[in-house]
Write an enzyme that holds these catalytic residues in place. Structure first.
Site, PDB file in Angstrom:
ATOM      1  N   TYR A  67      44.409  38.430  66.581  1.00 22.56           N
ATOM      2  CA  TYR A  67      45.617  39.242  66.399  1.00 22.56           C
ATOM      3  C   TYR A  67      45.621  40.451  67.315  1.00 22.56           C
ATOM      4  O   TYR A  67      44.590  41.097  67.523  1.00 22.56           O
ATOM      5  CB  TYR A  67      45.692  39.739  64.954  1.00 22.56           C
ATOM      6  CG  TYR A  67      46.262  38.721  63.999  1.00 22.56           C
ATOM      7  CD1 TYR A  67      47.557  38.230  64.165  1.00 22.56           C
ATOM      8  CD2 TYR A  67      45.503  38.262  62.934  1.00 22.56           C
ATOM      9  CE1 TYR A  67      48.075  37.296  63.275  1.00 22.56           C
ATOM     10  CE2 TYR A  67      46.016  37.337  62.033  1.00 22.56           C
ATOM     11  CZ  TYR A  67      47.303  36.857  62.212  1.00 22.56           C
ATOM     12  OH  TYR A  67      47.822  35.941  61.341  1.00 22.56           O
ATOM     13  N   LYS A  93      28.419  45.500  35.637  1.00 16.37           N
ATOM     14  CA  LYS A  93      29.866  45.686  35.825  1.00 16.37           C
ATOM     15  C   LYS A  93      30.306  45.040  37.142  1.00 16.37           C
ATOM     16  O   LYS A  93      29.463  44.731  37.994  1.00 16.37           O
ATOM     17  CB  LYS A  93      30.181  47.184  35.829  1.00 16.37           C
ATOM     18  CG  LYS A  93      29.568  47.941  37.012  1.00 16.37           C
ATOM     19  CD  LYS A  93      29.715  49.445  36.843  1.00 16.37           C
ATOM     20  CE  LYS A  93      29.143  50.189  38.041  1.00 16.37           C
ATOM     21  NZ  LYS A  93      29.021  51.642  37.766  1.00 16.37           N
TER      22      LYS A  93
HETATM   23  C1  LIG Z   1      27.671  52.046  37.863  1.00 16.38           C
HETATM   24  C2  LIG Z   1      26.970  52.869  36.871  1.00 16.38           C
HETATM   25  C3  LIG Z   1      25.561  52.848  36.788  1.00 16.38           C
HETATM   26  C4  LIG Z   1      24.694  52.091  37.776  1.00 16.38           C
HETATM   27  O1  LIG Z   1      24.657  52.742  39.018  1.00 16.38           O
HETATM   28  P1  LIG Z   1      23.666  52.230  40.191  1.00 16.38           P
HETATM   29  O2  LIG Z   1      23.756  53.231  41.273  1.00 16.38           O
HETATM   30  O3  LIG Z   1      24.194  50.899  40.612  1.00 16.38           O
HETATM   31  O4  LIG Z   1      22.337  52.122  39.576  1.00 16.38           O
HETATM   32  C5  LIG Z   1      24.966  53.546  35.766  1.00 16.38           C
HETATM   33  N1  LIG Z   1      25.703  54.267  34.879  1.00 16.38           N
HETATM   34  C6  LIG Z   1      27.053  54.325  34.944  1.00 16.38           C
HETATM   35  C7  LIG Z   1      27.795  55.134  33.943  1.00 16.38           C
HETATM   36  C8  LIG Z   1      27.728  53.647  35.949  1.00 16.38           C
HETATM   37  O5  LIG Z   1      29.064  53.716  36.011  1.00 16.38           O
END
Ligand SMILES: *Cc1c(COP(=O)(O)O)cnc(C)c1O
Length: 405
Positions: A282, A47
């Site tokens: 800045y 993701k």
């Molecule tokens: C983001 C996510 C993961 C992965 O989490 P990590 O800490 O990066 O391993 C797994 N399951 C779900 C439902 C998530 O949203």
């Protein structure tokens, strides 16, 4: 966001880029495989553009080395993977109302936690004369999405009335498995999941997949592996929890150190010598306390180099640390190279990565600005091209090599 992914950076690019070391990604994937064994499926979480690494390049690489599933946050991310030719099942954590047609059209597997969405999916699947596999998420303590525990029976009763929906998986998400101080809470979550699974089976469902473990679950809770795990951070050599000096996975073949997959680079575009007492940036918030040589870097907070790094941020110039001075602005950052007299315009600067035995981890950058490494890498914007370094680099050493073996 659509990332620019390139094989190499041309002279015409602004010289600010991230390198994605696929060899390290493969190393980390194999370490996870060794840890969980061949019987547990791996759903590689890609993701948010694979936490800023580039979802398509990462998924193609991992599909080739045996990732069983891919996990995405949004339907749009799933559609993009299908468009890039990814064939393995794609679990979509955040399907929302109105997106049911896309789910069926692109053969995505939705996570469901809301009956009104299931109704729409059922209608859509019926119209297409298809049976749709779904994974049901139960909330065992995250308190985010997921069916509340006490509503589970009702939801299962309703599911039984939908002939075009098949319960392919039961899942939950661990909230604090990266924190040893919260181990008891995590064990309660695991126990609640077992209870949920029992209820599901008692009601006549037999989901193929049972999964709970994120990266922290893979690393610390074998009892949470079920028959599939969902690591994200570990794939990229990143850790979400309290500081660990080395990110290590225990495997039957011994301890395996994970490797950071992303490094972040720019070049000095301007050098100037200024007097003591010169205001920089800045707000004139920084005033030199000595005659100084200041390097200008073409990277700023729009690139994901956060403004909070204005105090405490460091980079590597010619293998030596240089401090950020003045406020990081949208497109530019200043660093003090007074103590690195050999620095020249055009020199490469490392913002995340290693050189000369010194290293800056995404975790370090995160600590300097009060967040976690995930937010740093996933926050590197689309303006920064990702340069893909193949698993066996044709020219030269991978940038991170030597950090860990
Ligand atoms: C983001 C996510 C993961 C992965 O989490 P990590 O800490 O990066 O391993 C797994 N399951 C779900 C439902 C998530 O949203």
């Amino acid at each position: 966001m659509s990332l620019t992914v390139v094989d190499s950076l041309s002279e015409r690019h602004r010289p600010t880029w991230a390198e994605i070391h696929l060899g390290h990604l493969v190393h980390n994937f194999r370490a996870i495989r060794a840890r969980v064994g061949p019987a547990v499926k791996i759903c590689a979480v890609v993701k948010a553009e694979a936490y800023g690494h580039g979802a398509v390049a990462v998924a193609r690489c991992l599909e080739a080395v045996g990732a069983d599933w891919f996990g995405v946050a949004t339907v749009e991310e799933g559609v993009a993977l299908r468009a890039a030719g990814i064939a393995r099942p794609i679990l979509c954590f955040g399907v929302l109302q109105g997106q049911q047609d896309l789910v069926l059209e692109h053969r995505l597997t939705p996570v469901v936690f809301d009956l009104s969405l299931v109704e729409r999916l059922e209608a859509c699947a019926r119209a297409r004369q298809m049976i749709l596999d779904v994974h049901l998420e139960v909330d065992t303590g995250m308190g985010r999405v997921g069916v509340p525990f006490r509503e589970l029976t009702n939801v299962l009763r309703a599911l039984a009335r939908f002939p075009h929906i098949r319960l392919d998986g039961l899942m939950t998400h661990l909230a604090a498995a990266d924190d040893p101080a919260k181990a008891e809470f995590t064990r309660e979550q695991i126990a609640r999941f077992r209870q949920a699974l029992q209820m599901v089976e008692t009601m006549g469902f037999h989901p193929t997949y049972r999964h709970l473990a994120n990266s922290a679950g893979v690393r610390a809770y074998p009892e949470a592996w079920g028959n599939m795990v969902r690591p994200g951070g570990l794939l990229y050599g990143l850790w979400s929890g309290p500081h660990v000096s080395e990110l290590v996975l225990e495997t039957p073949e011994g301890a395996c150190r994970l490797r950071p997959v992303l490094s972040l680079h720019t070049r000095i575009v301007l050098l100037k010598d200024v007097d003591a007492g010169t205001p920089l940036g800045y707000g004139s918030a920084f005033i030199t306390s000595r005659p100084s040589r200041i390097a200008t870097l073409p990277i700023g907070y729009h690139d994901g180099y956060r403004r909070a790094l204005s105090t405490g941020g460091r980079v590597l110039v010619r293998g030596q640390f240089a401090s950020v001075v003045g406020r990081v602005s949208m497109d530019w950052t200043l660093v003090d190279v007074t103590d690195i007299p050999e620095a020249r315009v055009g020199d490469e600067v490392i913002l995340i990565g290693q050189e000369n035995g010194r290293r800056i981890l995404a975790e370090d950058v995160a600590a300097w600005c009060g967040t976690i490494a995930y937010e740093i890498t996933s926050g590197i914007s689309a303006r920064v091209p990702r340069v893909i370094i193949p698993a066996a680099p044709p020219h030269g050493e991978a940038r991170w090599s030597g950090v860990s073996e």
